[in-house]
Design a protein around this motif. Structure first.
Motif, short mmCIF file in Angstrom:
data_model
loop_
_atom_site.label_atom_id
_atom_site.label_comp_id
_atom_site.label_asym_id
_atom_site.label_seq_id
_atom_site.Cartn_x
_atom_site.Cartn_y
_atom_site.Cartn_z
N ARG A 1 0.86 -1.18 0.00
CA ARG A 1 0.00 0.00 0.00
C ARG A 1 0.90 1.24 0.00
O ARG A 1 1.26 1.75 1.05
N GLU A 2 1.20 1.69 -1.18
CA GLU A 2 2.06 2.86 -1.36
C GLU A 2 1.26 4.16 -1.41
O GLU A 2 1.78 5.22 -1.08
N LYS A 3 0.00 4.05 -1.81
CA LYS A 3 -0.90 5.20 -1.84
C LYS A 3 -2.18 4.85 -1.10
O LYS A 3 -2.58 3.68 -1.06
N LYS A 4 -2.84 5.86 -0.56
CA LYS A 4 -4.01 5.60 0.27
C LYS A 4 -5.11 4.88 -0.50
O LYS A 4 -5.82 4.05 0.05
N GLU A 5 -5.27 5.21 -1.77
CA GLU A 5 -6.38 4.67 -2.52
C GLU A 5 -6.13 3.29 -3.12
O GLU A 5 -7.05 2.67 -3.64
N ARG A 6 -4.91 2.80 -3.04
CA ARG A 6 -4.56 1.57 -3.76
C ARG A 6 -3.97 0.53 -2.82
O ARG A 6 -3.08 0.82 -2.02
N PHE A 7 -4.46 -0.69 -2.95
CA PHE A 7 -4.00 -1.79 -2.11
C PHE A 7 -3.82 -3.01 -3.00
O PHE A 7 -4.77 -3.47 -3.64
N SER A 8 -2.59 -3.49 -3.06
CA SER A 8 -2.27 -4.58 -3.98
C SER A 8 -2.04 -5.88 -3.22
O SER A 8 -1.41 -5.88 -2.15
N LEU A 9 -2.52 -6.94 -3.78
CA LEU A 9 -2.28 -8.29 -3.24
C LEU A 9 -1.34 -9.00 -4.20
O LEU A 9 -1.55 -8.99 -5.41
N ILE A 10 -0.29 -9.61 -3.63
CA ILE A 10 0.73 -10.26 -4.45
C ILE A 10 0.83 -11.73 -4.07
O ILE A 10 0.95 -12.06 -2.88
N LEU A 11 0.76 -12.56 -5.08
CA LEU A 11 1.03 -13.98 -4.89
C LEU A 11 2.43 -14.22 -5.44
O LEU A 11 2.65 -14.14 -6.65
N GLU A 12 3.38 -14.44 -4.56
CA GLU A 12 4.78 -14.51 -4.98
C GLU A 12 5.04 -15.66 -5.95
O GLU A 12 5.79 -15.53 -6.90
N SER A 13 4.41 -16.79 -5.68
CA SER A 13 4.57 -17.96 -6.54
C SER A 13 3.23 -18.71 -6.50
O SER A 13 2.99 -19.49 -5.57
N ALA A 14 2.40 -18.44 -7.48
CA ALA A 14 1.03 -18.95 -7.44
C ALA A 14 0.99 -20.48 -7.39
O ALA A 14 1.79 -21.17 -8.06
N SER A 15 0.06 -20.98 -6.61
CA SER A 15 -0.15 -22.43 -6.54
C SER A 15 -1.63 -22.72 -6.79
O SER A 15 -2.48 -21.85 -6.66
N THR A 16 -1.91 -23.96 -7.14
CA THR A 16 -3.28 -24.32 -7.50
C THR A 16 -4.25 -24.11 -6.33
O THR A 16 -5.44 -23.83 -6.55
N ASN A 17 -3.77 -24.24 -5.10
CA ASN A 17 -4.68 -24.04 -3.97
C ASN A 17 -4.99 -22.57 -3.71
O ASN A 17 -5.73 -22.23 -2.76
N GLN A 18 -4.45 -21.70 -4.51
CA GLN A 18 -4.80 -20.29 -4.45
C GLN A 18 -5.85 -19.91 -5.50
O GLN A 18 -6.22 -18.74 -5.62
N THR A 19 -6.34 -20.89 -6.21
CA THR A 19 -7.48 -20.67 -7.09
C THR A 19 -8.69 -20.31 -6.23
O THR A 19 -9.08 -21.07 -5.33
N SER A 20 -9.25 -19.14 -6.48
CA SER A 20 -10.31 -18.65 -5.61
C SER A 20 -10.87 -17.34 -6.16
O SER A 20 -10.38 -16.79 -7.15
N MET A 21 -11.91 -16.84 -5.48
CA MET A 21 -12.42 -15.50 -5.73
C MET A 21 -11.77 -14.58 -4.70
O MET A 21 -11.81 -14.87 -3.50
N TYR A 22 -11.19 -13.49 -5.17
CA TYR A 22 -10.53 -12.54 -4.27
C TYR A 22 -11.34 -11.25 -4.23
O TYR A 22 -11.65 -10.65 -5.27
N LEU A 23 -11.67 -10.82 -3.02
CA LEU A 23 -12.45 -9.61 -2.82
C LEU A 23 -11.64 -8.58 -2.06
O LEU A 23 -10.99 -8.89 -1.07
N CYS A 24 -11.72 -7.37 -2.55
CA CYS A 24 -11.11 -6.23 -1.89
C CYS A 24 -12.22 -5.43 -1.22
O CYS A 24 -13.35 -5.38 -1.74
N ALA A 25 -11.93 -4.79 -0.11
CA ALA A 25 -12.91 -3.96 0.57
C ALA A 25 -12.22 -2.77 1.21
O ALA A 25 -11.00 -2.79 1.44
N SER A 26 -13.00 -1.75 1.50
CA SER A 26 -12.46 -0.60 2.21
C SER A 26 -13.48 -0.11 3.22
O SER A 26 -14.68 -0.39 3.12
N SER A 27 -12.98 0.61 4.22
CA SER A 27 -13.86 1.19 5.23
C SER A 27 -13.17 2.39 5.86
O SER A 27 -11.95 2.57 5.73
N SER A 28 -13.97 3.18 6.55
CA SER A 28 -13.43 4.35 7.21
C SER A 28 -13.87 4.37 8.66
O SER A 28 -15.06 4.57 8.93
#
Lengths: 109, 114
Positions: B68-95
């Motif tokens: 998270r380098e900027k307030k509005e942006r949040f990145s998720l990184i999979l360093e070395s993807a594996s089959t068990n990381q197959t999924s739906m990924y949801l991002c959310a925010s709150s104040s």
């Protein structure tokens, strides 16, 4: 650690029938409880929160601290209520949410 | 109207690839979250951030990292993807400043790792 349990993965009712989606939680403090809903092809969104004691789309939920439950109820189900429902808990003064496994509600015509 | 956007709706990657999932919110929210959504398991928190350059592990951080380098942006990184990381990924925010714990969700990224 807190935990949220939704015992039913699927709940199927006929239109006009009452519906109750069960939610049980475990937490030692005083949590905030929520219901989130995800309609088909839409994003997850807040349905209601216990603290506001509101009724949204005919749904209500009462926090029962004695039974540690927060069941979602509607007296007359509509087809448009078909969706995935998640119960969620936020620890007191916390920003994180712990979600249950979800219940898919199907309302048949 | 709160808007949370995610860079991709569908993504297919090979095992071992490095994967970046991007999330942007336009409501100046302090908190941002990454979840994965799996049938029967509900949403499980991977990481969250309560400020720029701040991050906290959630329930299942193994195999993931965030930025998270900027307030509005949040990145998720999979360093070395594996089959068990197959999924739906949801991002959310709150104040938290609003006194509400409501989280606003993005549309999700369905990631398939082959």
């Amino acid at each position: 650690a807190q935990r949220v349990t939704q015992p039913e993965k699927l709940l199927s009712v006929f239109k006009g029938a009452p519906v109750e989606l069960k939610c049980n939680y475990s937490y030692s403090g005083s949590p905030e409880l929520f219901w989130y809903v995800q309609y088909s092809r839409q994003r997850l969104q807040l349905l209601l929160r216990h603290i506001s004691r509101e009724s949204i789309k005919g749904f209500t939920a009462d926090l029962n601290k004695g039974e540690t439950s927060f069941h979602l109820k509607k007296p007359f189900a509509q087809e448009e209520d078909s969706a995935m429902y998640y119960c969620a808990l936020s620890p007191n003064a916390g920003n994180m949410l712990t979600f249950g496994g979800g219940t898919r509600l199907m309302v048949k015509p | 109207d709160v808007k949370v956007t995610q860079s991709s709706r569908y993504l297919v990657k090979r095992t071992g690839e490095k994967v970046f999932l991007e999330c942007v919110q336009d409501m100046d929210h302090e908190n941002m979250f990454w979840y994965r959504q799996d049938p029967g398991l509900g949403l499980r928190l991977i990481y969250f951030s309560y400020d720029v350059k701040m991050k906290e592990k959630g329930d299942i951080p193994e195999g993931y990292s965030v930025s998270r380098e900027k307030k509005e942006r949040f990145s998720l990184i999979l360093e070395s993807a594996s089959t068990n990381q197959t999924s739906m990924y949801l991002c959310a925010s709150s104040s938290p400043g609003t006194g509400s714990y409501e989280q606003y969700f993005g549309p999700g990224t369905r990631l398939t790792v082959t």
